[in-house]
Design an enzyme around this catalytic site. Structure first.
Site, PDB file in Angstrom:
ATOM      1  N   GLY A   1       0.817  -1.198   0.000  1.00 46.25           N
ATOM      2  CA  GLY A   1       0.000   0.000   0.000  1.00 46.25           C
ATOM      3  C   GLY A   1       0.857   1.256   0.000  1.00 46.25           C
ATOM      4  O   GLY A   1       2.073   1.210   0.237  1.00 46.25           O
ATOM      5  N   CYS A   2       0.224   2.395  -0.244  1.00 49.30           N
ATOM      6  CA  CYS A   2       0.963   3.656  -0.347  1.00 49.30           C
ATOM      7  C   CYS A   2       1.492   4.117   1.009  1.00 49.30           C
ATOM      8  O   CYS A   2       2.694   4.397   1.145  1.00 49.30           O
ATOM      9  CB  CYS A   2       0.097   4.724  -1.000  1.00 49.30           C
ATOM     10  SG  CYS A   2      -1.566   4.881  -0.297  1.00 49.30           S
ATOM     11  N   PHE A   3       0.629   4.184   2.017  1.00 50.15           N
ATOM     12  CA  PHE A   3       1.096   4.563   3.349  1.00 50.15           C
ATOM     13  C   PHE A   3       2.155   3.592   3.880  1.00 50.15           C
ATOM     14  O   PHE A   3       3.175   4.027   4.428  1.00 50.15           O
ATOM     15  CB  PHE A   3      -0.068   4.631   4.332  1.00 50.15           C
ATOM     16  CG  PHE A   3      -0.898   5.880   4.240  1.00 50.15           C
ATOM     17  CD1 PHE A   3      -0.324   7.126   4.401  1.00 50.15           C
ATOM     18  CD2 PHE A   3      -2.262   5.815   3.995  1.00 50.15           C
ATOM     19  CE1 PHE A   3      -1.079   8.289   4.333  1.00 50.15           C
ATOM     20  CE2 PHE A   3      -3.038   6.964   3.923  1.00 50.15           C
ATOM     21  CZ  PHE A   3      -2.444   8.206   4.083  1.00 50.15           C
TER      22      PHE A   3
ATOM     23  N   THR B   1       4.320   1.830   2.225  1.00 51.26           N
ATOM     24  CA  THR B   1       5.589   1.999   1.516  1.00 51.26           C
ATOM     25  C   THR B   1       6.416   3.115   2.141  1.00 51.26           C
ATOM     26  O   THR B   1       7.597   2.929   2.464  1.00 51.26           O
ATOM     27  CB  THR B   1       5.337   2.294   0.027  1.00 51.26           C
ATOM     28  OG1 THR B   1       4.716   1.150  -0.575  1.00 51.26           O
ATOM     29  CG2 THR B   1       6.631   2.595  -0.701  1.00 51.26           C
TER      30      THR B   1
ATOM     31  N   ILE C   1       6.577  10.083  -0.772  1.00 55.50           N
ATOM     32  CA  ILE C   1       6.437   9.379  -2.041  1.00 55.50           C
ATOM     33  C   ILE C   1       5.288  10.001  -2.821  1.00 55.50           C
ATOM     34  O   ILE C   1       4.475  10.736  -2.268  1.00 55.50           O
ATOM     35  CB  ILE C   1       6.153   7.865  -1.858  1.00 55.50           C
ATOM     36  CG1 ILE C   1       4.826   7.651  -1.115  1.00 55.50           C
ATOM     37  CG2 ILE C   1       7.297   7.155  -1.165  1.00 55.50           C
ATOM     38  CD1 ILE C   1       4.352   6.198  -1.104  1.00 55.50           C
TER      39      ILE C   1
END
Length: 345
Positions: free
Chosen positions: A148-150, A152, A311
């Site tokens: 997931g984004c968070f 990462t 990111i």
């Protein structure tokens, strides 16, 4: 090589198309959608007019098996649970961006995602695809769970000090902020312009579904990790994640020592950039790119460390990392098709 993208009409899907359509080892992208079929892809995304001649296709498992080598699932949670098992008897490699395959504990998935989990035998086959930490396993798998984004940003920010046991495991606090595109393309009251413009909102307090994913990954580096404090905020920008992380140090360390640790830890990670002392990254500085930029500083007065990781949630937090994993899974150089500058300003 032909690749397929399921969920092509979402933000993650079109970002995959942007990257893969220029990838030197991809001959064709075949676009699949459950909401729109037999219409030009540029109808969904007019910015692709004259650039894309693709037509959206219906999701037909047997047809996909015949036509693609790698299938990207850029779908909401719940879709991969149904689709992924149908490809395990084929040569098609699956890269799942949805979250359905990330958690190894079936009960934990059902508790946090509030939906049925895929069978445990499928979970056992899936490899967690945080490229910087799990490279060897990624190169050998045909079933990959894209992070997931968070998670990462958070895991990359914490990995060196957690693995080296430089911070107290129970002291970790993460204050994370995201742009609106992280909520997907479908409109809602929470992401309406009038609700988000000139506003900042905390949401899913102590309940975000990415919490167990972060804890699972950190625990693989240091088994003493049990739980962390993690909260998220929606800010009025389109793209970007900033994870500001606080933790208490186990001993006396200088900022220079911590920076040297980070530089050594990520020496072979081309998409992680460590900032100089007293220099901290902003989301604009990774916009549209696959980079994760990290800044750190020790607070000698309190004995705590502050870590800032940024990111682009649609690239390193989704499509870019998926292509990075695609490269590793197929024996390509890790940076292939991805090593481009951020968009600035």
């Amino acid at each position: 090589m032909k690749v397929g993208i399921v969920g092509a009409t979402g933000y993650g899907g079109v970002e995959l198309y942007r990257i893969l359509s220029n990838h030197p080892h991809v001959d064709e992208c075949i676009m699949y959608s459950s909401s729109e079929m037999d219409v030009p892809y540029s109808n969904s995304f007019p910015h692709l007019s004259d650039l894309s001649t693709h037509t959206l296709n219906k999701i037909d498992v047997e047809e996909i098996k015949k036509n693609v080598s790698v299938l990207f699932l850029a779908t909401p949670p719940g879709v991969s649970r149904i689709l992924s098992p149908q490809f395990l008897d084929s040569d098609v490699k699956i890269i799942d961006l949805s979250g359905d395959l990330r958690l190894k504990n079936k009960g934990e998935y059902e508790e946090w995602y509030k939906r049925p989990c895929v069978d445990e035998d499928v979970l056992e086959k899936a490899v967690y695809g945080l490229s910087e930490l799990n490279k060897a396993e990624i190169t050998k798998t045909n079933l990959l769970a894209n992070p997931g984004c968070f998670p990462t940003a958070t895991i990359l920010g914490l990995a060196p000090v957690v693995e080296k046991k430089i911070v107290h495991e129970q002291s970790i606090i993460v204050d994370a902020k995201t742009g609106v595109s992280g909520a997907g393309r479908n409109a809602s009251q929470a992401t309406h312009f009038s609700e988000t413009n000139e506003n900042i909102k905390i949401y899913k307090v102590h309940e975000h579904q990415h919490i167990p994913e972060i804890e699972q990954a950190l625990r693989s580096l240091n088994e003493a990790i049990t739980c962390i404090s993690f909260n998220t905020h929606l800010v009025p920008m389109t793209r970007g994640i900033m994870a500001t992380i606080y933790a208490s140090l186990t001993d006396t360390y200088s900022t220079e020592e911590i920076l040297d640790l980070y530089k050594d830890y990520y020496a072979n990670s081309p998409f992680v950039r460590i900032r100089k002392q007293n220099e901290f990254p902003s989301t604009k500085e990774v916009y549209g790119s696959n980079f994760c930029d990290i800044g750190v500083k020790v607070d000698e007065r309190t004995g705590r460390i502050t870590i800032v990781a940024v990111i682009d949630n649609l690239v390193k937090g989704a499509a870019g990392q998926a292509v990075q994993n695609f490269n590793l899974m197929n024996g390509f150089e890790e940076k292939t098709g991805l090593y481009f500058a951020p968009i600035y300003p």
